[in-house]
Design a protein around this motif. Structure first.
Motif, mmCIF file in Angstrom:
data_model
loop_
_atom_site.group_PDB
_atom_site.id
_atom_site.type_symbol
_atom_site.label_atom_id
_atom_site.label_comp_id
_atom_site.label_asym_id
_atom_site.label_seq_id
_atom_site.Cartn_x
_atom_site.Cartn_y
_atom_site.Cartn_z
ATOM 1 N N ALA A 53 -15.884 -1.534 0.288
ATOM 2 C CA ALA A 53 -14.894 -2.055 1.234
ATOM 3 C C ALA A 53 -14.206 -3.305 0.685
ATOM 4 N N ARG A 54 -14.959 -4.168 0.007
ATOM 5 C CA ARG A 54 -14.357 -5.380 -0.576
ATOM 6 C C ARG A 54 -13.286 -5.030 -1.604
ATOM 7 N N GLU A 108 -10.226 -3.684 0.253
ATOM 8 C CA GLU A 108 -9.532 -4.798 0.910
ATOM 9 C C GLU A 108 -8.715 -5.599 -0.100
ATOM 10 N N ARG A 144 -7.082 -1.887 4.932
ATOM 11 C CA ARG A 144 -7.949 -2.368 6.024
ATOM 12 C C ARG A 144 -9.186 -1.483 6.005
ATOM 13 N N ALA A 145 -10.199 -1.932 5.284
ATOM 14 C CA ALA A 145 -11.404 -1.128 5.056
ATOM 15 C C ALA A 145 -12.625 -1.826 5.619
ATOM 16 N N TYR A 146 -13.527 -1.026 6.197
ATOM 17 C CA TYR A 146 -14.747 -1.552 6.808
ATOM 18 C C TYR A 146 -15.935 -0.700 6.400
ATOM 19 N N ILE A 162 -11.170 3.543 6.105
ATOM 20 C CA ILE A 162 -9.897 2.891 5.843
ATOM 21 C C ILE A 162 -8.998 3.197 7.028
ATOM 22 N N THR A 215 0.820 -1.219 0.000
ATOM 23 C CA THR A 215 0.000 0.000 0.000
ATOM 24 C C THR A 215 0.852 1.266 0.000
#
Length: 133
Positions: free
Chosen positions: A116-117, A120, A125-127, A66, A14
């Motif tokens: 988010a997918r 990721e 690190r995404a939610y 993120i 990243t």
């Protein structure tokens, strides 16, 4: 039908993403979010027959956060240059990534989850988050 496949991503560390890379990733994530929201709504209408509002009546908001990127790092500065901002939690946030103009939290959640997918899949690190209105 979603066109994004995690297997097709060219994942870098990243920290190696450029501003242009980040803008492209965000655009892909938002596109997938919009498509997922549209598909979810079409499926809902087909299975329920819809209602007078054209969407489920549970109102709310959805976003994607993120986590794990400090704003004073090279990546943090590139995230800001790519158009992302930090929210109150310290995470970079994309509010209503599907760009859905209605009030249905269900539709917005479908979009946020798809967004988010994608993030990721690119190593972030995404939610997805949501809250009722």
């Amino acid at each position: 039908m979603n066109t994004f496949t995690p297997e097709a991503t060219q994942i870098k560390d990243t920290n190696d993403y450029t501003v242009e890379d980040l803008q492209n990733i965000i655009a892909t994530a938002k596109s997938e979010a919009s498509q997922a929201a549209s598909e979810w709504l079409a499926q809902w209408v087909e299975s329920t027959g819809g209602n007078q509002y054209g969407e489920p009546m549970y109102c709310g908001f959805a976003s994607v956060n993120i986590h794990g990127i400090k704003g004073n790092t090279k990546l943090g500065k590139r995230m800001k240059a790519a158009g992302l901002v930090k929210d109150y939690s310290g995470a970079y946030s994309i509010w209503n990534p599907a760009g859905y103009g209605g009030q249905s939290m269900d539709v917005k959640e479908a979009g946020a989850s798809a967004c988010a997918r994608v993030l990721e899949a690119y190593g972030f690190r995404a939610y997805a988050n949501s809250r009722a209105d």
